[in-house]
Design an enzyme around this catalytic site. Structure first.
Site, PDB file in Angstrom:
ATOM      1  N   CYS A   1       0.866  -1.176   0.000  1.00 13.03           N
ATOM      2  CA  CYS A   1       0.000   0.000   0.000  1.00 13.03           C
ATOM      3  C   CYS A   1       0.907   1.231   0.000  1.00 13.03           C
ATOM      4  CB  CYS A   1      -0.952  -0.002   1.191  1.00 13.03           C
ATOM      5  SG  CYS A   1      -0.131  -0.053   2.805  1.00 13.03           S
ATOM      6  N   THR A   2       0.369   2.401   0.278  1.00 14.21           N
ATOM      7  CA  THR A   2       1.154   3.635   0.156  1.00 14.21           C
ATOM      8  C   THR A   2       2.309   3.690   1.146  1.00 14.21           C
ATOM      9  OG1 THR A   2      -0.853   4.788  -0.538  1.00 14.21           O
ATOM     10  CG2 THR A   2       1.037   6.157   0.105  1.00 14.21           C
TER      11      THR A   2
END
Length: 339
Positions: free
Chosen positions: A178-179
């Protein structure tokens, strides 16, 4: 050469916080005193924040976090910038540090194996490996790892339901990302709970991978939650995978629709952006509450009359707040946490 005197910090920490409101007040005051701006979530399960400030102020902020034994393990992703990435400071108490439907999961007890960026890079192309993006549609449509599996979700809370579509991958090595890493902590734990045998997560997320491994094979840009909207990750073999929502040309300009009732985050090329005045359609362009487009597609709320002390002391009397606003000393207000 552009001066980059500011830092942008992205971080999270799963740790127990008993009196969240008291800590919120302390944390908020520290940010105000050191001109730290951004969005910080405090919950019984820990901290989650993206903030900006002058480099020296950000150093003090990181030291403040690490000085608390509960958050000593917090890892910061640090980027340089030429100005604040936020106009305000918001420190809020919420039930979770990332909105999900997985409140029963404690990543400190069980989660996927952490892979450092270089380890992820070496493992991601092996035959028995699948790469799983646990982010929302508007994020992975702008950028994602080559050959990654993406899920049709508008919000991370929809992730558990979509895992049913991945049953056929239970015998594979699953690499989640994810980020910044925070969603993977619970996503990978949930996969293990559902019977997946070999689950990993990219430690520090896309942002750390770009900083430490050059971002190789990350296609497109990474959506971020500050006024930059999207950032470059890949310095090795960059590409653009998104197309303009309006005309279909190749485009990685992320725009927040100027119609606040729509507020969609979409790739829109510069020509269409100006033609539609920042809206994603003719209907949105004609909306009576449409915001003024300045070419960026980012709309900061009006800061006129902004008072960073507003709402700071929810359990203290108004007289103490008045003293702070007017710069007067007040022995009743704690300041022992100052650096």
């Amino acid at each position: 050469m552009e001066n980059k005197d500011y830092s942008i910090l992205l971080y999270y920490c799963y740790a127990s916080i008993e009196d969240t409101e008291a800590y919120r007040e302390e944390h908020h005051l520290f940010c105000v005193e050191h001109n730290i701006r951004g969005r910080i979530i405090i919950s019984p399960e820990g901290l989650n924040g993206t903030v900006s400030g002058l480099k020296e102020d950000c150093e003090k902020y990181m030291a403040y976090i690490h000085a608390d034994p509960r958050f000593a393990k917090t890892e910061f992703k640090i980027d340089s910038h030429d100005k604040h990435a936020f106009a305000k400071i918001h420190v809020r108490v919420k039930p979770e540090i990332v909105h999900s439907s997985l409140r029963h999961i404690d990543p400190n007890t069980r989660t996927g194996k952490h892979l450092e960026p270089e380890e992820f890079k070496l493992l991601k192309d092996q035959e028995d490996v699948v790469i799983l993006d646990v982010r929302s549609n508007y994020e992975h449509e702008l950028g994602r790892f080559k050959n990654a599996i993406t899920l049709d979700i508008d919000n991370f809370r929809d992730f558990p339901e979509k895992v049913k579509e991945l049953e056929h991958l239970k015998n594979k090595k699953v690499l989640t990302y994810c980020t910044g890493g925070i969603k993977c902590e619970k996503a990978s734990a949930f996969l293990l709970e559902q019977g997946f045998q070999d689950v990993y997560q990219l430690h520090g997320g896309i942002i750390k991978y770009g900083m430490e491994a050059g971002g190789e094979d990350f296609e497109g840009k990474c959506y971020v939650f500050d006024n930059r909207i999207a950032v470059d990750v890949n310095k090795v073999n960059p590409s653009v995978i998104s197309t303009c929502h309006v005309c279909g040309t190749v485009c990685d300009r992320m725009v927040n629709c100027a119609n606040p009732s729509c507020n969609e985050h979409l790739p829109i090329c510069e020509n269409c952006g100006w033609e539609l005045e920042g809206a994603c359609s003719v209907a949105c362009k004609e909306h009576p509450e449409k915001r003024t487009y300045d070419g960026t597609g980012y709309y900061q709320k009006n800061t006129n009359g902004y008072n960073p002390y507003k709402g700071l002391f929810r359990r203290q009397d108004k007289e103490k707040v008045k003293h702070l606003i007017h710069g007067e000393k007040n022995p009743g207000v704690r300041t022992d946490h100052q650096s």
